[in-house]
Design an enzyme around this catalytic site. Structure first.
Site, PDB file in Angstrom:
ATOM      1  N   SER A 157      24.470 -11.357  70.051  1.00 50.94           N
ATOM      2  CA  SER A 157      24.565 -12.690  70.665  1.00 50.94           C
ATOM      3  C   SER A 157      23.403 -12.876  71.619  1.00 50.94           C
ATOM      4  O   SER A 157      22.910 -11.896  72.205  1.00 50.94           O
ATOM      5  CB  SER A 157      25.875 -12.815  71.437  1.00 50.94           C
ATOM      6  OG  SER A 157      25.844 -13.968  72.268  1.00 50.94           O
ATOM      7  N   TYR A 216      31.298  -9.128  77.551  1.00 52.76           N
ATOM      8  CA  TYR A 216      30.699  -9.548  76.271  1.00 52.76           C
ATOM      9  C   TYR A 216      29.208  -9.186  76.221  1.00 52.76           C
ATOM     10  O   TYR A 216      28.712  -8.657  75.223  1.00 52.76           O
ATOM     11  CB  TYR A 216      30.920 -11.057  76.134  1.00 52.76           C
ATOM     12  CG  TYR A 216      30.504 -11.702  74.842  1.00 52.76           C
ATOM     13  CD1 TYR A 216      31.268 -11.544  73.677  1.00 52.76           C
ATOM     14  CD2 TYR A 216      29.373 -12.517  74.778  1.00 52.76           C
ATOM     15  CE1 TYR A 216      30.901 -12.180  72.497  1.00 52.76           C
ATOM     16  CE2 TYR A 216      29.010 -13.155  73.603  1.00 52.76           C
ATOM     17  CZ  TYR A 216      29.771 -12.983  72.463  1.00 52.76           C
ATOM     18  OH  TYR A 216      29.415 -13.615  71.297  1.00 52.76           O
ATOM     19  N   ALA A 217      28.487  -9.462  77.310  1.00 53.74           N
ATOM     20  CA  ALA A 217      27.049  -9.146  77.341  1.00 53.74           C
ATOM     21  C   ALA A 217      26.824  -7.634  77.239  1.00 53.74           C
ATOM     22  O   ALA A 217      25.905  -7.189  76.538  1.00 53.74           O
ATOM     23  CB  ALA A 217      26.419  -9.695  78.620  1.00 53.74           C
ATOM     24  N   ALA A 218      27.666  -6.854  77.910  1.00 60.86           N
ATOM     25  CA  ALA A 218      27.522  -5.393  77.840  1.00 60.86           C
ATOM     26  C   ALA A 218      27.781  -4.902  76.415  1.00 60.86           C
ATOM     27  O   ALA A 218      27.052  -4.047  75.893  1.00 60.86           O
ATOM     28  CB  ALA A 218      28.497  -4.723  78.812  1.00 60.86           C
ATOM     29  N   ILE A 246      26.710 -21.774  68.076  1.00 62.34           N
ATOM     30  CA  ILE A 246      27.119 -22.089  66.695  1.00 62.34           C
ATOM     31  C   ILE A 246      28.512 -22.715  66.717  1.00 62.34           C
ATOM     32  O   ILE A 246      29.380 -22.305  67.507  1.00 62.34           O
ATOM     33  CB  ILE A 246      27.147 -20.794  65.831  1.00 62.34           C
ATOM     34  CG1 ILE A 246      25.842 -19.973  65.995  1.00 62.34           C
ATOM     35  CG2 ILE A 246      27.405 -21.127  64.363  1.00 62.34           C
ATOM     36  CD1 ILE A 246      24.583 -20.587  65.481  1.00 62.34           C
ATOM     37  N   ASN A 280      30.510  -8.538  61.975  1.00 63.60           N
ATOM     38  CA  ASN A 280      30.520  -9.877  62.585  1.00 63.60           C
ATOM     39  C   ASN A 280      31.705 -10.107  63.515  1.00 63.60           C
ATOM     40  O   ASN A 280      31.602 -10.890  64.464  1.00 63.60           O
ATOM     41  CB  ASN A 280      30.521 -10.929  61.453  1.00 63.60           C
ATOM     42  CG  ASN A 280      30.926 -12.298  61.965  1.00 63.60           C
ATOM     43  OD1 ASN A 280      30.133 -13.027  62.551  1.00 63.60           O
ATOM     44  ND2 ASN A 280      32.197 -12.660  61.770  1.00 63.60           N
ATOM     45  N   VAL A 292      39.012  -4.123  63.466  1.00 61.85           N
ATOM     46  CA  VAL A 292      37.822  -3.262  63.548  1.00 61.85           C
ATOM     47  C   VAL A 292      37.872  -2.280  64.713  1.00 61.85           C
ATOM     48  O   VAL A 292      37.104  -1.312  64.730  1.00 61.85           O
ATOM     49  CB  VAL A 292      36.514  -4.094  63.624  1.00 61.85           C
ATOM     50  CG1 VAL A 292      36.311  -4.937  62.384  1.00 61.85           C
ATOM     51  CG2 VAL A 292      36.454  -4.940  64.891  1.00 61.85           C
ATOM     52  N   LYS A 297      27.453  -6.663  73.615  1.00 60.39           N
ATOM     53  CA  LYS A 297      26.404  -7.130  72.698  1.00 60.39           C
ATOM     54  C   LYS A 297      25.079  -6.403  72.961  1.00 60.39           C
ATOM     55  O   LYS A 297      24.321  -6.133  72.025  1.00 60.39           O
ATOM     56  CB  LYS A 297      26.234  -8.646  72.808  1.00 60.39           C
ATOM     57  CG  LYS A 297      27.466  -9.433  72.349  1.00 60.39           C
ATOM     58  CD  LYS A 297      27.822  -9.173  70.886  1.00 60.39           C
ATOM     59  CE  LYS A 297      28.893 -10.122  70.377  1.00 60.39           C
ATOM     60  NZ  LYS A 297      29.215  -9.908  68.953  1.00 60.39           N
TER      61      LYS A 297
HETATM   62  P1  NAP Z   1      35.533 -16.833  65.619  1.00 61.89           P
HETATM   63  O1  NAP Z   1      35.441 -18.231  65.095  1.00 61.89           O
HETATM   64  O2  NAP Z   1      36.496 -16.534  66.714  1.00 61.89           O
HETATM   65  O3  NAP Z   1      35.817 -15.866  64.370  1.00 61.89           O
HETATM   66  C1  NAP Z   1      35.910 -14.479  64.545  1.00 61.89           C
HETATM   67  C2  NAP Z   1      36.910 -13.920  63.552  1.00 61.89           C
HETATM   68  O4  NAP Z   1      37.049 -12.501  63.810  1.00 61.89           O
HETATM   69  C3  NAP Z   1      38.308 -14.524  63.706  1.00 61.89           C
HETATM   70  O5  NAP Z   1      38.916 -14.740  62.457  1.00 61.89           O
HETATM   71  C4  NAP Z   1      39.029 -13.456  64.517  1.00 61.89           C
HETATM   72  O6  NAP Z   1      40.440 -13.480  64.406  1.00 61.89           O
HETATM   73  C5  NAP Z   1      38.446 -12.205  63.894  1.00 61.89           C
HETATM   74  N1  NAP Z   1      38.709 -11.027  64.699  1.00 61.89           N
HETATM   75  C6  NAP Z   1      38.973 -10.972  66.039  1.00 61.89           C
HETATM   76  N2  NAP Z   1      39.233  -9.714  66.404  1.00 61.89           N
HETATM   77  C7  NAP Z   1      39.154  -8.950  65.284  1.00 61.89           C
HETATM   78  C8  NAP Z   1      39.339  -7.569  65.033  1.00 61.89           C
HETATM   79  N3  NAP Z   1      39.697  -6.724  66.001  1.00 61.89           N
HETATM   80  N4  NAP Z   1      39.156  -7.121  63.772  1.00 61.89           N
HETATM   81  C9  NAP Z   1      38.820  -7.969  62.781  1.00 61.89           C
HETATM   82  N5  NAP Z   1      38.649  -9.294  62.945  1.00 61.89           N
HETATM   83  C10 NAP Z   1      38.806  -9.781  64.203  1.00 61.89           C
HETATM   84  O7  NAP Z   1      34.115 -16.331  66.155  1.00 61.89           O
HETATM   85  P2  NAP Z   1      32.623 -16.770  65.736  1.00 61.89           P
HETATM   86  O8  NAP Z   1      32.170 -17.778  66.713  1.00 61.89           O
HETATM   87  O9  NAP Z   1      32.559 -17.039  64.283  1.00 61.89           O
HETATM   88  O10 NAP Z   1      31.846 -15.419  66.092  1.00 61.89           O
HETATM   89  C11 NAP Z   1      31.492 -14.451  65.106  1.00 61.89           C
HETATM   90  C12 NAP Z   1      30.531 -13.464  65.725  1.00 61.89           C
HETATM   91  O11 NAP Z   1      29.372 -14.167  66.180  1.00 61.89           O
HETATM   92  C13 NAP Z   1      31.088 -12.732  66.945  1.00 61.89           C
HETATM   93  O12 NAP Z   1      30.629 -11.399  66.949  1.00 61.89           O
HETATM   94  C14 NAP Z   1      30.483 -13.496  68.109  1.00 61.89           C
HETATM   95  O13 NAP Z   1      30.382 -12.695  69.255  1.00 61.89           O
HETATM   96  C15 NAP Z   1      29.140 -13.866  67.552  1.00 61.89           C
HETATM   97  N6  NAP Z   1      28.486 -15.011  68.183  1.00 61.89           N
HETATM   98  C16 NAP Z   1      29.018 -16.274  68.104  1.00 61.89           C
HETATM   99  C17 NAP Z   1      28.344 -17.338  68.699  1.00 61.89           C
HETATM  100  C18 NAP Z   1      28.830 -18.761  68.605  1.00 61.89           C
HETATM  101  O14 NAP Z   1      28.156 -19.650  69.155  1.00 61.89           O
HETATM  102  N7  NAP Z   1      29.945 -19.040  67.941  1.00 61.89           N
HETATM  103  C19 NAP Z   1      27.162 -17.109  69.391  1.00 61.89           C
HETATM  104  C20 NAP Z   1      26.673 -15.813  69.472  1.00 61.89           C
HETATM  105  C21 NAP Z   1      27.335 -14.778  68.846  1.00 61.89           C
HETATM  106  P3  NAP Z   1      41.288 -14.179  65.612  1.00 61.89           P
HETATM  107  O15 NAP Z   1      40.902 -15.631  65.616  1.00 61.89           O
HETATM  108  O16 NAP Z   1      42.706 -13.928  65.212  1.00 61.89           O
HETATM  109  O17 NAP Z   1      40.873 -13.481  66.887  1.00 61.89           O
END
Ligand code: NAP
Length: 243
Positions: free
Chosen positions: A139, A151-153, A184, A87, A61, A155
């Site tokens: 987030s 990350y905060a900046a 999560i 996402n 992305v 988001k």
């Molecule tokens: P995750 O398990 O790491 O999954 C994110 C996916 O996005 C992974 O498959 C990752 O691939 C892929 N990705 C990374 N860089 C990318 C890029 N440049 N282009 C396309 N895909 C890419 O993360 P998640 O916890 O599900 O988080 C999803 C979203 O929710 C994020 O925006 C995160 O900031 C937000 N969020 C998560 C939480 C939480 O508690 N988990 C809380 C608040 C917000 P790789 O593994 O190869 O990097």
């Protein structure tokens, strides 16, 4: 649960975690889901669970040209894009005084520029359709969190981007909302040290870590016709984490 029959939804970072949960909920509710991820093998595995119409695409992305090309391809294939879920996200945590330029730039590129590139390309399509839903995954950290200045900046930028897009696009019947997950269960949180994981869990009044499908169900609602009067909102989803 919601009727997305005949609708095309693009979900980024759909190869695992929250993105996979979102893809599954949207496809369960009838959407044709395009699972985009930098790790296309994982996206392919998720798409296989999302019905015959789902498919996977490789996408970084943070690559503007790749975002534009994917949107062009989807329009050529399907004639429309109904739902965009930004996402994909990464974190590279470090205290401010130790954060490298690379850690700063990497997070801004994926977590903020990515949603901008795709939203801009998709908005051009949705404007001509006079309909659409854009849902950005921000987030709880957008409010500020120790060790996450990058990350905060990013988001907080997503929140500002979402609110601005909601104002610009409302006249074209396009809604834009930002979701702020709390804590999560994904690879992002599984890798935390045990004491930090336990401290985060302690902050959740509902007493459990969130599931990707908890976020997916909310996305499916916001993507539906029934959510047509909700735009510009910043919605917490964290079992009370943000109270
Ligand atoms: P995750 O398990 O790491 O999954 C994110 C996916 O996005 C992974 O498959 C990752 O691939 C892929 N990705 C990374 N860089 C990318 C890029 N440049 N282009 C396309 N895909 C890419 O993360 P998640 O916890 O599900 O988080 C999803 C979203 O929710 C994020 O925006 C995160 O900031 C937000 N969020 C998560 C939480 C939480 O508690 N988990 C809380 C608040 C917000 P790789 O593994 O190869 O990097």
């Amino acid at each position: 649960m919601f009727d997305h029959e005949g609708r095309i939804a693009l979900v980024t970072g759909a190869g695992q975690g929250i993105g996979a949960g979102i893809a599954k909920c949207l496809s369960r509710d009838g959407a044709t889901v395009v699972c985009a991820d930098i790790a296309v093998d994982r996206a392919t595995a998720v798409a296989a669970t999302c019905g015959v119409s789902a498919r996977a695409v490789a996408l970084d992305v943070s690559d503007r040209a790749a975002c534009d090309n994917l949107v062009d391809d989807l329009v050529a294939e399907n004639g429309r894009i109904d739902v965009l879920v930004n996402n994909a996200g990464i974190n590279r945590d470090a205290m401010l005084h130790k954060m490298t330029d690379e850690e700063w730039a990497a997070v801004l590129a994926v977590d903020l520029s990515g949603p901008f590139f795709l939203s801009r390309a998709v908005a051009r399509v949705m404007r001509t359709q006079n309909s659409g839903r854009i849902i950005n995954i921000a987030s709880a950290s957008w409010m500020g969190n120790i060790g996450q200045s990058n990350y905060a900046a990013a988001k907080a930028g997503v929140v500002g981007l979402s609110r601005t897009m909601s104002k610009e696009l409302a006249r074209y019947n396009i809604t834009v909302n930002a979701l702020c997950p709390g804590f999560i269960e994904t690879s992002m949180t599984k890798s935390l040290p045990e004491n930090i994981f336990a401290a985060q869990l302690d902050k959740i009044p509902l007493g459990r870590i969130g599931k990707p499908e908890d976020v997916g169900d909310l996305v499916s609602f916001l993507a539906s016709e029934r959510a047509g009067y909700i735009t510009g909102e910043i919605i917490n989803i964290g079992g009370g984490y943000q109270i």
